[in-house]
Design a protein around this motif. Sequence first.
Motif, short mmCIF file in Angstrom:
data_model
loop_
_atom_site.label_atom_id
_atom_site.label_comp_id
_atom_site.label_asym_id
_atom_site.label_seq_id
_atom_site.Cartn_x
_atom_site.Cartn_y
_atom_site.Cartn_z
N ILE A 21 0.76 -0.91 -0.16
CA ILE A 21 -0.01 -0.01 -0.03
C ILE A 21 0.98 1.37 -0.07
O ILE A 21 0.44 2.13 -0.59
N ASP A 22 1.90 1.43 0.79
CA ASP A 22 2.76 2.44 0.75
C ASP A 22 3.41 2.68 -0.64
O ASP A 22 3.67 3.71 -1.02
N MET A 23 4.04 1.64 -1.31
CA MET A 23 4.64 1.78 -2.66
C MET A 23 3.54 2.12 -3.54
O MET A 23 3.68 2.97 -4.51
N THR A 24 2.40 1.73 -3.58
CA THR A 24 1.06 1.92 -4.55
C THR A 24 0.88 3.50 -4.04
O THR A 24 0.71 4.51 -5.18
N ARG A 25 1.00 3.98 -3.05
CA ARG A 25 0.65 5.50 -2.52
C ARG A 25 1.84 6.22 -3.24
O ARG A 25 1.38 7.31 -3.82
N PHE A 26 2.90 5.98 -3.03
CA PHE A 26 4.25 6.81 -3.75
C PHE A 26 4.04 6.73 -5.22
O PHE A 26 4.13 7.96 -5.76
N PHE A 27 3.82 5.76 -5.63
CA PHE A 27 3.84 5.72 -7.02
C PHE A 27 2.59 6.72 -7.78
O PHE A 27 2.92 7.47 -8.73
N THR A 28 1.66 6.33 -6.87
CA THR A 28 0.39 6.96 -7.59
C THR A 28 0.61 8.72 -7.51
O THR A 28 0.25 9.48 -8.17
N ALA A 29 1.13 9.03 -6.10
CA ALA A 29 1.25 10.33 -5.91
C ALA A 29 2.36 11.03 -6.72
O ALA A 29 2.25 12.15 -7.19
N GLU A 30 3.22 10.36 -6.98
CA GLU A 30 4.36 11.06 -8.00
C GLU A 30 3.94 11.22 -9.35
O GLU A 30 4.06 11.96 -10.07
N ILE A 31 2.93 10.15 -9.81
CA ILE A 31 2.55 10.16 -11.01
C ILE A 31 1.51 11.29 -11.29
O ILE A 31 1.37 12.12 -12.22
N ILE A 32 0.73 11.65 -10.20
CA ILE A 32 -0.21 12.62 -10.28
C ILE A 32 0.43 14.02 -10.23
O ILE A 32 0.13 14.93 -11.13
N CYS A 33 1.53 13.89 -9.62
CA CYS A 33 2.51 15.38 -9.70
C CYS A 33 2.95 15.51 -11.02
O CYS A 33 2.98 16.74 -11.67
N GLY A 34 3.25 14.63 -11.87
CA GLY A 34 3.68 14.63 -13.02
C GLY A 34 2.65 14.96 -14.06
O GLY A 34 2.99 15.99 -14.83
N LEU A 35 1.50 14.32 -13.89
CA LEU A 35 0.36 14.73 -14.68
C LEU A 35 -0.19 16.28 -14.47
O LEU A 35 -0.41 16.87 -15.53
N GLN A 36 -0.14 16.73 -13.23
CA GLN A 36 -0.43 17.94 -12.87
C GLN A 36 0.55 18.88 -13.28
O GLN A 36 0.03 20.10 -14.05
N SER A 37 1.87 18.71 -13.62
CA SER A 37 2.90 19.56 -14.15
C SER A 37 2.58 19.61 -15.65
O SER A 37 2.70 20.81 -16.13
N LEU A 38 2.16 18.64 -16.27
CA LEU A 38 1.94 18.66 -17.66
C LEU A 38 0.63 19.30 -17.83
O LEU A 38 0.56 20.30 -18.82
N HIS A 39 -0.28 18.99 -17.45
CA HIS A 39 -1.55 19.57 -17.42
C HIS A 39 -1.61 21.28 -17.37
O HIS A 39 -2.28 21.99 -17.98
#
Length: 330
Positions: A21-39
């Motif tokens: 669950i911790d690894m899932t949270r980490f990857f999901t959060a970092e991908i969200i940050c990347g998408l928000q930066s692009l958008h």
Amino acid sequence: MECLNGGDLRNFLNKRAPLTIDMTRFFTAEIICGLQSLHNRGIVHRDIKPENIFLNSSGHVRIADFGLSETDVHSSHALTSIVGTPNYMALELYLEIPYGFAADYFSLGVIVYEIATGEYPFSSSDTVPGTVSATVSATVSATVSATVSATVSGTVSGTVSGTVPDTVSGTVPDTISGTISCTASSTASSTASGTDSNIDLGTSLFLDEVLVDSICNQYPRFPKDFSMDLMDLIAVKLLCKSSSLRVMHVKYLQSHPFFKGVDWMKLKAGEISPPFDMETLPPMDLTTEMMMEEIIDPDNELKPELSEENRELYCGFSFTSKVWREIQRP
């Protein structure tokens, strides 16, 4: 340019999924940050998938491969072209509905499900979604003709984090409508409940009709002991069937209960260490000279003996290499 020697997320998942669950949270959060930066820069990636998410030596996420990206996008319904990887495309692309940033988040929902379960969330000709009980149910109604229009409504059964903050119920504000290539000209209507759908998509432009039908009509199934917060994030928010409703959901992702305790400022600055160790590769000796043949074929396996008949096919050329002449010697 940064060297991303941690490989891609697909390779990582092949070795370790399902993740904690911790690894899932980490990857999901970092991908969200990347998408928000692009958008925020007006860029819609349109091909978010594990193969296009790379890791550096520490395990931090980097989004790559912008070959299908669209730039200067400033509307949530600005794009119409159908591009991407079928398994990760949002249903609005299949239904040929104008789309925008929310399509990337649907792709993210598929990835997060794969990270957490090690399975693909939808059915396809060669993929079956995970077994176990589904806690998300939906009622989908549609009228199918040459032009398909669908109004999607859903309810959530069970409790997500005690109470569901925003239950998807009633009629979604916008109507999902679009043109699908259909062989039947007559009008057919059907109602589906749960994950069993009867919407006839006819003959679409895509090869895997099972996949298209599953993405448009089905909801993923989750293990019984699955995190309720993560289930809500995936099924209710990221994989929401309504693109307009998904647009509203993604505005508040950082405050979602699944990310409770995440320091987003430190995460964006790369100051939070990944909750796992990356595999360390043995150092390469870059001081020893090697012949090209040793690099390409170190075990000399790519030089099969030619039969006498095949050798004759290569005789008579104006140029004959020294190696070939040596082979020709009796």
